[in-house]
Design a protein around this motif. Structure first.
Motif, PDB file in Angstrom:
ATOM      1  N   ARG A 237       0.842  -1.208   0.000  1.00  0.00           N
ATOM      2  CA  ARG A 237       0.000   0.000   0.000  1.00  0.00           C
ATOM      3  C   ARG A 237       0.874   1.255   0.000  1.00  0.00           C
ATOM      4  NH1 ARG A 237      -3.453  -3.399   2.762  1.00  0.00           N
ATOM      5  NH2 ARG A 237      -2.652  -3.016   4.843  1.00  0.00           N
ATOM      6  N   ALA A 238       1.957   1.214   0.736  1.00  0.00           N
ATOM      7  CA  ALA A 238       2.841   2.379   0.831  1.00  0.00           C
ATOM      8  C   ALA A 238       3.597   2.630  -0.472  1.00  0.00           C
ATOM      9  CB  ALA A 238       3.838   2.188   1.979  1.00  0.00           C
ATOM     10  N   ARG A 239       3.867   1.579  -1.231  1.00  0.00           N
ATOM     11  CA  ARG A 239       4.702   1.727  -2.426  1.00  0.00           C
ATOM     12  C   ARG A 239       3.914   1.671  -3.734  1.00  0.00           C
ATOM     13  NH1 ARG A 239       9.651  -1.700  -2.850  1.00  0.00           N
ATOM     14  NH2 ARG A 239      10.183   0.010  -4.218  1.00  0.00           N
ATOM     15  N   ALA A 240       2.615   1.570  -3.670  1.00  0.00           N
ATOM     16  CA  ALA A 240       1.806   1.385  -4.878  1.00  0.00           C
ATOM     17  C   ALA A 240       1.925   2.529  -5.876  1.00  0.00           C
ATOM     18  CB  ALA A 240       0.346   1.166  -4.506  1.00  0.00           C
ATOM     19  N   ALA A 241       2.354   3.686  -5.439  1.00  0.00           N
ATOM     20  CA  ALA A 241       2.486   4.825  -6.353  1.00  0.00           C
ATOM     21  C   ALA A 241       3.887   4.929  -6.961  1.00  0.00           C
ATOM     22  CB  ALA A 241       2.151   6.124  -5.619  1.00  0.00           C
ATOM     23  N   GLU A 242       4.791   4.051  -6.574  1.00  0.00           N
ATOM     24  CA  GLU A 242       6.168   4.100  -7.085  1.00  0.00           C
ATOM     25  C   GLU A 242       6.273   3.324  -8.397  1.00  0.00           C
ATOM     26  OE1 GLU A 242       8.907   2.711  -4.115  1.00  0.00           O
ATOM     27  OE2 GLU A 242       7.963   3.941  -2.559  1.00  0.00           O
ATOM     28  N   ALA A 243       6.792   3.984  -9.417  1.00  0.00           N
ATOM     29  CA  ALA A 243       6.894   3.370 -10.739  1.00  0.00           C
ATOM     30  C   ALA A 243       7.769   2.109 -10.714  1.00  0.00           C
ATOM     31  CB  ALA A 243       7.441   4.378 -11.743  1.00  0.00           C
ATOM     32  N   GLU A 244       8.816   2.111  -9.926  1.00  0.00           N
ATOM     33  CA  GLU A 244       9.695   0.939  -9.844  1.00  0.00           C
ATOM     34  C   GLU A 244       8.945  -0.257  -9.264  1.00  0.00           C
ATOM     35  OE1 GLU A 244      10.461   3.956  -8.655  1.00  0.00           O
ATOM     36  OE2 GLU A 244      12.064   4.572 -10.031  1.00  0.00           O
ATOM     37  N   PHE A 245       8.153  -0.002  -8.239  1.00  0.00           N
ATOM     38  CA  PHE A 245       7.351  -1.066  -7.629  1.00  0.00           C
ATOM     39  C   PHE A 245       6.327  -1.598  -8.625  1.00  0.00           C
ATOM     40  CE2 PHE A 245       3.347  -2.160  -5.490  1.00  0.00           C
ATOM     41  CZ  PHE A 245       3.749  -3.321  -4.864  1.00  0.00           C
ATOM     42  N   LEU A 246       5.679  -0.698  -9.344  1.00  0.00           N
ATOM     43  CA  LEU A 246       4.676  -1.117 -10.327  1.00  0.00           C
ATOM     44  C   LEU A 246       5.313  -1.963 -11.424  1.00  0.00           C
ATOM     45  CD1 LEU A 246       2.574   2.142 -10.507  1.00  0.00           C
ATOM     46  CD2 LEU A 246       1.982  -0.007  -9.355  1.00  0.00           C
ATOM     47  N   GLY A 247       6.540  -1.645 -11.781  1.00  0.00           N
ATOM     48  CA  GLY A 247       7.264  -2.483 -12.741  1.00  0.00           C
ATOM     49  C   GLY A 247       7.467  -3.884 -12.203  1.00  0.00           C
ATOM     50  N   ALA A 248       7.776  -3.989 -10.913  1.00  0.00           N
ATOM     51  CA  ALA A 248       7.961  -5.297 -10.284  1.00  0.00           C
ATOM     52  C   ALA A 248       6.657  -6.092 -10.272  1.00  0.00           C
ATOM     53  CB  ALA A 248       8.507  -5.128  -8.872  1.00  0.00           C
ATOM     54  N   VAL A 249       5.535  -5.402 -10.110  1.00  0.00           N
ATOM     55  CA  VAL A 249       4.229  -6.075 -10.162  1.00  0.00           C
ATOM     56  C   VAL A 249       4.038  -6.713 -11.536  1.00  0.00           C
ATOM     57  CG1 VAL A 249       1.723  -5.697 -10.168  1.00  0.00           C
ATOM     58  CG2 VAL A 249       3.149  -4.628  -8.400  1.00  0.00           C
ATOM     59  N   LEU A 250       4.321  -5.947 -12.574  1.00  0.00           N
ATOM     60  CA  LEU A 250       4.167  -6.483 -13.930  1.00  0.00           C
ATOM     61  C   LEU A 250       5.175  -7.599 -14.191  1.00  0.00           C
ATOM     62  CD1 LEU A 250       3.451  -3.215 -15.915  1.00  0.00           C
ATOM     63  CD2 LEU A 250       1.844  -5.039 -15.339  1.00  0.00           C
ATOM     64  N   ASP A 251       6.397  -7.463 -13.680  1.00  0.00           N
ATOM     65  CA  ASP A 251       7.382  -8.542 -13.819  1.00  0.00           C
ATOM     66  C   ASP A 251       6.827  -9.834 -13.233  1.00  0.00           C
ATOM     67  OD1 ASP A 251       9.333  -7.014 -15.098  1.00  0.00           O
ATOM     68  OD2 ASP A 251      10.387  -6.541 -13.227  1.00  0.00           O
ATOM     69  N   PHE A 252       6.205  -9.743 -12.063  1.00  0.00           N
ATOM     70  CA  PHE A 252       5.649 -10.926 -11.415  1.00  0.00           C
ATOM     71  C   PHE A 252       4.539 -11.535 -12.260  1.00  0.00           C
ATOM     72  CE2 PHE A 252       2.591 -13.076  -8.706  1.00  0.00           C
ATOM     73  CZ  PHE A 252       3.410 -13.985  -8.053  1.00  0.00           C
ATOM     74  N   VAL A 253       3.603 -10.727 -12.710  1.00  0.00           N
ATOM     75  CA  VAL A 253       2.477 -11.243 -13.503  1.00  0.00           C
ATOM     76  C   VAL A 253       2.994 -11.910 -14.775  1.00  0.00           C
ATOM     77  CG1 VAL A 253       0.423 -10.591 -14.840  1.00  0.00           C
ATOM     78  CG2 VAL A 253       0.792  -9.620 -12.561  1.00  0.00           C
ATOM     79  N   MET A 254       4.034 -11.349 -15.371  1.00  0.00           N
ATOM     80  CA  MET A 254       4.539 -11.884 -16.632  1.00  0.00           C
ATOM     81  C   MET A 254       5.394 -13.136 -16.451  1.00  0.00           C
ATOM     82  SD  MET A 254       5.225  -8.523 -18.998  1.00  0.00           S
ATOM     83  CE  MET A 254       6.657  -8.019 -18.067  1.00  0.00           C
ATOM     84  N   MET A 255       5.571 -13.590 -15.225  1.00  0.00           N
ATOM     85  CA  MET A 255       6.324 -14.822 -14.988  1.00  0.00           C
ATOM     86  C   MET A 255       5.580 -16.056 -15.497  1.00  0.00           C
ATOM     87  SD  MET A 255       7.939 -14.135 -11.191  1.00  0.00           S
ATOM     88  CE  MET A 255       7.893 -15.857 -10.809  1.00  0.00           C
TER      89      MET A 255
ATOM     90  N   ALA B 217       7.627  -2.139 -20.375  1.00  0.00           N
ATOM     91  CA  ALA B 217       8.686  -1.457 -21.119  1.00  0.00           C
ATOM     92  C   ALA B 217       8.659   0.050 -20.891  1.00  0.00           C
ATOM     93  CB  ALA B 217       8.567  -1.767 -22.609  1.00  0.00           C
ATOM     94  N   ALA B 218       7.503   0.602 -20.528  1.00  0.00           N
ATOM     95  CA  ALA B 218       7.371   2.052 -20.322  1.00  0.00           C
ATOM     96  C   ALA B 218       7.720   2.477 -18.898  1.00  0.00           C
ATOM     97  CB  ALA B 218       5.944   2.486 -20.657  1.00  0.00           C
ATOM     98  N   LEU B 219       7.962   1.510 -18.019  1.00  0.00           N
ATOM     99  CA  LEU B 219       8.288   1.824 -16.627  1.00  0.00           C
ATOM    100  C   LEU B 219       9.783   1.673 -16.392  1.00  0.00           C
ATOM    101  CD1 LEU B 219       5.283   0.034 -14.906  1.00  0.00           C
ATOM    102  CD2 LEU B 219       5.624   2.500 -15.197  1.00  0.00           C
ATOM    103  N   PRO B 220      10.329   2.304 -15.342  1.00  0.00           N
ATOM    104  CA  PRO B 220      11.770   2.214 -15.075  1.00  0.00           C
ATOM    105  C   PRO B 220      12.259   0.774 -15.015  1.00  0.00           C
ATOM    106  CG  PRO B 220      10.754   3.836 -13.634  1.00  0.00           C
ATOM    107  CD  PRO B 220       9.631   3.128 -14.357  1.00  0.00           C
ATOM    108  N   GLY B 221      13.344   0.516 -15.738  1.00  0.00           N
ATOM    109  CA  GLY B 221      13.930  -0.818 -15.774  1.00  0.00           C
ATOM    110  C   GLY B 221      13.353  -1.720 -16.835  1.00  0.00           C
ATOM    111  N   GLY B 222      12.292  -1.303 -17.481  1.00  0.00           N
ATOM    112  CA  GLY B 222      11.647  -2.136 -18.486  1.00  0.00           C
ATOM    113  C   GLY B 222      12.397  -2.228 -19.788  1.00  0.00           C
ATOM    114  N   GLN B 223      13.299  -1.324 -20.015  1.00  0.00           N
ATOM    115  CA  GLN B 223      14.060  -1.326 -21.254  1.00  0.00           C
ATOM    116  C   GLN B 223      15.251  -2.275 -21.179  1.00  0.00           C
ATOM    117  OE1 GLN B 223      13.656   1.377 -19.274  1.00  0.00           O
ATOM    118  NE2 GLN B 223      11.922   2.327 -20.301  1.00  0.00           N
ATOM    119  N   GLU B 224      15.637  -2.678 -19.987  1.00  0.00           N
ATOM    120  CA  GLU B 224      16.799  -3.523 -19.791  1.00  0.00           C
ATOM    121  C   GLU B 224      16.452  -4.973 -20.079  1.00  0.00           C
ATOM    122  OE1 GLU B 224      18.101  -2.871 -15.802  1.00  0.00           O
ATOM    123  OE2 GLU B 224      18.200  -0.709 -16.084  1.00  0.00           O
ATOM    124  N   MET B 225      17.335  -5.652 -20.770  1.00  0.00           N
ATOM    125  CA  MET B 225      17.172  -7.070 -21.038  1.00  0.00           C
ATOM    126  C   MET B 225      18.149  -7.832 -20.157  1.00  0.00           C
ATOM    127  SD  MET B 225      14.783  -7.259 -23.218  1.00  0.00           S
ATOM    128  CE  MET B 225      14.846  -8.884 -23.886  1.00  0.00           C
TER     129      MET B 225
END
Length: 94
Positions: free
Chosen positions: A41-59, A83-91
């Motif tokens: 709840r505390a980190r839900a507005a952080e773009a880096e955290f949201l990227g991690a959420v998508l990383d998890f779903v895409m597993m 890809a539009a969130l921080p770290g999404g461009q890195e392979m």
């Protein structure tokens, strides 16, 4: 076409809501991250955290399909949002 960061964050928030409402997957998500529900709840507005959420779903392709079907999204949307969130461009080929 490149996705705007605001749109990507909205998709990730939808994914977070989908995870939180999934009684079977939510504990897996919590266990994988080692964080508490309060941390999320505390980190839900952080773009880096949201990227991690998508990383998890895409597993898992089944998770991507279930999330996208629940929201009426095309199946490539989580990938494009990530890809539009921080770290999404890195392979990372590990």
């Amino acid at each position: 076409m490149t996705m705007m960061r605001e749109t990507a964050e909205t998709v990730a928030l939808q994914a977070l809501g989908w995870l939180a409402g999934n009684d079977e997957l939510w504990p897996v998500f919590l266990g994988a991250t080692g964080a508490s529900e309060a941390d999320f709840r505390a980190r839900a507005a952080e773009a880096e955290f949201l990227g991690a959420v998508l990383d998890f779903v895409m597993m898992d392709d089944h998770w991507v399909v279930a999330f996208c079907d629940s929201q009426g999204h095309k199946y490539d949307l989580p990938m494009r949002a990530r890809a539009a969130l921080p770290g999404g461009q890195e392979m990372n080929w590990t």
